[in-house]
Design a protein around this motif. Sequence first.
Motif, PDB file in Angstrom:
ATOM      1  N   ARG A 247       0.812  -1.216   0.000  1.00 41.28           N
ATOM      2  CA  ARG A 247       0.000   0.000   0.000  1.00 41.28           C
ATOM      3  C   ARG A 247       0.845   1.266   0.000  1.00 41.28           C
ATOM      4  O   ARG A 247       0.392   2.309  -0.478  1.00 41.28           O
ATOM      5  CB  ARG A 247      -0.919  -0.012   1.228  1.00 41.28           C
ATOM      6  CG  ARG A 247      -1.952  -1.130   1.195  1.00 41.28           C
ATOM      7  CD  ARG A 247      -2.602  -1.360   2.552  1.00 41.28           C
ATOM      8  NE  ARG A 247      -3.444  -2.565   2.529  1.00 41.28           N
ATOM      9  CZ  ARG A 247      -3.837  -3.218   3.603  1.00 41.28           C
ATOM     10  NH1 ARG A 247      -3.452  -2.818   4.802  1.00 41.28           N
ATOM     11  NH2 ARG A 247      -4.589  -4.283   3.494  1.00 41.28           N
ATOM     12  N   HIS A 252       1.201   6.275  -6.343  1.00 42.03           N
ATOM     13  CA  HIS A 252       0.137   6.137  -7.341  1.00 42.03           C
ATOM     14  C   HIS A 252      -0.100   7.428  -8.110  1.00 42.03           C
ATOM     15  O   HIS A 252      -0.535   7.389  -9.263  1.00 42.03           O
ATOM     16  CB  HIS A 252      -1.167   5.735  -6.654  1.00 42.03           C
ATOM     17  CG  HIS A 252      -1.109   4.404  -5.964  1.00 42.03           C
ATOM     18  ND1 HIS A 252      -1.176   3.205  -6.643  1.00 42.03           N
ATOM     19  CD2 HIS A 252      -1.006   4.080  -4.653  1.00 42.03           C
ATOM     20  CE1 HIS A 252      -1.111   2.207  -5.775  1.00 42.03           C
ATOM     21  NE2 HIS A 252      -0.997   2.703  -4.576  1.00 42.03           N
ATOM     22  N   THR A 319      -0.526   4.394   5.137  1.00 43.41           N
ATOM     23  CA  THR A 319      -0.571   3.830   3.789  1.00 43.41           C
ATOM     24  C   THR A 319      -1.980   3.371   3.427  1.00 43.41           C
ATOM     25  O   THR A 319      -2.313   3.281   2.245  1.00 43.41           O
ATOM     26  CB  THR A 319       0.400   2.649   3.666  1.00 43.41           C
ATOM     27  OG1 THR A 319       0.075   1.652   4.647  1.00 43.41           O
ATOM     28  CG2 THR A 319       1.837   3.103   3.871  1.00 43.41           C
ATOM     29  N   SER A 320      -2.804   3.077   4.437  1.00 44.53           N
ATOM     30  CA  SER A 320      -4.199   2.727   4.150  1.00 44.53           C
ATOM     31  C   SER A 320      -4.942   3.916   3.560  1.00 44.53           C
ATOM     32  O   SER A 320      -5.847   3.753   2.727  1.00 44.53           O
ATOM     33  CB  SER A 320      -4.903   2.252   5.426  1.00 44.53           C
ATOM     34  OG  SER A 320      -4.437   0.976   5.804  1.00 44.53           O
ATOM     35  N   LYS A 323      -3.990   3.971  -0.080  1.00 49.22           N
ATOM     36  CA  LYS A 323      -4.717   2.922  -0.810  1.00 49.22           C
ATOM     37  C   LYS A 323      -6.169   3.329  -1.041  1.00 49.22           C
ATOM     38  O   LYS A 323      -6.716   3.167  -2.143  1.00 49.22           O
ATOM     39  CB  LYS A 323      -4.650   1.617  -0.021  1.00 49.22           C
ATOM     40  CG  LYS A 323      -5.567   0.487  -0.522  1.00 49.22           C
ATOM     41  CD  LYS A 323      -5.223   0.029  -1.924  1.00 49.22           C
ATOM     42  CE  LYS A 323      -5.946  -1.261  -2.319  1.00 49.22           C
ATOM     43  NZ  LYS A 323      -7.404  -1.165  -2.355  1.00 49.22           N
ATOM     44  N   SER A 327      -7.469   4.169  -4.855  1.00 54.58           N
ATOM     45  CA  SER A 327      -8.481   3.274  -5.432  1.00 54.58           C
ATOM     46  C   SER A 327      -9.670   4.067  -5.955  1.00 54.58           C
ATOM     47  O   SER A 327     -10.156   3.832  -7.075  1.00 54.58           O
ATOM     48  CB  SER A 327      -8.944   2.264  -4.387  1.00 54.58           C
ATOM     49  OG  SER A 327      -7.890   1.430  -3.976  1.00 54.58           O
ATOM     50  N   TRP A 381     -10.227  -2.319  -7.830  1.00 52.73           N
ATOM     51  CA  TRP A 381      -9.300  -1.540  -6.998  1.00 52.73           C
ATOM     52  C   TRP A 381      -9.805  -1.349  -5.575  1.00 52.73           C
ATOM     53  O   TRP A 381      -9.006  -1.320  -4.633  1.00 52.73           O
ATOM     54  CB  TRP A 381      -9.060  -0.170  -7.642  1.00 52.73           C
ATOM     55  CG  TRP A 381      -7.874  -0.136  -8.540  1.00 52.73           C
ATOM     56  CD1 TRP A 381      -7.799  -0.582  -9.830  1.00 52.73           C
ATOM     57  CD2 TRP A 381      -6.573   0.359  -8.218  1.00 52.73           C
ATOM     58  NE1 TRP A 381      -6.545  -0.391 -10.337  1.00 52.73           N
ATOM     59  CE2 TRP A 381      -5.768   0.193  -9.367  1.00 52.73           C
ATOM     60  CE3 TRP A 381      -6.015   0.934  -7.086  1.00 52.73           C
ATOM     61  CZ2 TRP A 381      -4.425   0.583  -9.397  1.00 52.73           C
ATOM     62  CZ3 TRP A 381      -4.680   1.319  -7.127  1.00 52.73           C
ATOM     63  CH2 TRP A 381      -3.905   1.143  -8.270  1.00 52.73           C
ATOM     64  N   GLN A 391      -9.793  -0.485   4.764  1.00 50.39           N
ATOM     65  CA  GLN A 391      -8.890   0.663   4.880  1.00 50.39           C
ATOM     66  C   GLN A 391      -9.490   1.730   5.797  1.00 50.39           C
ATOM     67  O   GLN A 391      -8.779   2.335   6.619  1.00 50.39           O
ATOM     68  CB  GLN A 391      -8.608   1.264   3.502  1.00 50.39           C
ATOM     69  CG  GLN A 391      -8.086   0.295   2.460  1.00 50.39           C
ATOM     70  CD  GLN A 391      -6.906  -0.533   2.930  1.00 50.39           C
ATOM     71  OE1 GLN A 391      -6.054  -0.071   3.677  1.00 50.39           O
ATOM     72  NE2 GLN A 391      -6.862  -1.786   2.500  1.00 50.39           N
TER      73      GLN A 391
END
Length: 402
Positions: A247, A252, A319-320, A323, A327, A381, A391
Amino acid sequence: MDLELTPDELAFRDEVRAFLAANLTPEIRAGAAASPSVFVEPDIGQAWNAILHKQGWLAYQWPKAVGGTGWSPVQRYLFEKECAQAGAPNLTVLGLKLVAPVIYTFGTDEQKARYLPRILSGEDYWCQGFSEPASGSDLASLQTRAVKDGDKYILNGSKIWTTHAHFANMMFCLARTNPDVHKNAGISFFLIDMNQPGVDVRPILTLAGDHEVNQVFLEDVVVPAENLVAGEGDGWKLAKFLLENERGGSCHAPKLAYDIAQIESAALTQPDGRGGVLSDNAEWRRRVARARLGVESLEMIELKILSEIAQGQKPGPQTSLVKLLASNLRQEIDEIAMDLHGVAGLELDTRRPLYGAQAPEPVHSRATQVGAARYLNSRAWTIFGGTNEVQASIIAKTVLNL
């Protein structure tokens, strides 16, 4: 957090740009552009991996002591950003970015010596055996069993949503070695040879028609005890470490920004159905601008995490948040890309691949042909790597202390 690049960092960025201009072939770039999935097909991915390996840049996230570049977090970010802006394919994440850090952090010297070079050379292609039919978000409830038998373990069970298992010759797998303790404490982490009796890979076709994921059945599969990573019962610790890397181990925002730029460029000539072009439509511009602002906000969060990593901190639960945001933005941008082409974007050819000499001819253009497939593929995702709900729960508990 200083956002200004130093002269050395600017020189490094220019070196990466020059390398990409000289080595990222049109065929590889076209293959990446026409791949609906986040997981690049092996023919494209391994070709790009080989080019980077020859340059010494493939293991750009690994420490130098284990064959990596030893780059700073800023250099890693610059590399990823330049690759994204050049249209390079994603790297084969399962081996390079997921199992490799587990092996070089927790593995034995023998495991490091055997598997790390083979990941770099492409001799080993990995898949991930985590989720099971009844154990997805609640991964700790997994039921695949590993029973010790002398100097080996015998594994029985099944794994699902196993990306690229039909290509892989190795699997990193979680299995229950002790059913009599707390569910988190009885899990172990194994490295499994896929080319042996008892391993049965069955395809699962996605909504887009992609053969990307599989169900893998393990029946009396033999795993040498030397392929246990760390110790019995350490699997949950290793899984948490791996998922934090998954993650937070990459940025990204650069790829999302690249995709928005592609959309904005296409909108300059895309008819709006009212005698003008889509880029002149105020509501369209607002919609794209909202997505771009979301990506820029995500980039600031990712840069903050990189800054903390540079100071010796671990990626951690924030990091969640990355993510979750990435997504949602991925899905939003792919929906905008679908709408960009109007009814032409509804084309869904389920033949694969959509690149190369054998690709089916598009009805309108390659971009419209890929659009619907990518839109459907990105529905996953908000599920893979931990659902949005998972998350949100992690953020609430560990970041907001709720």
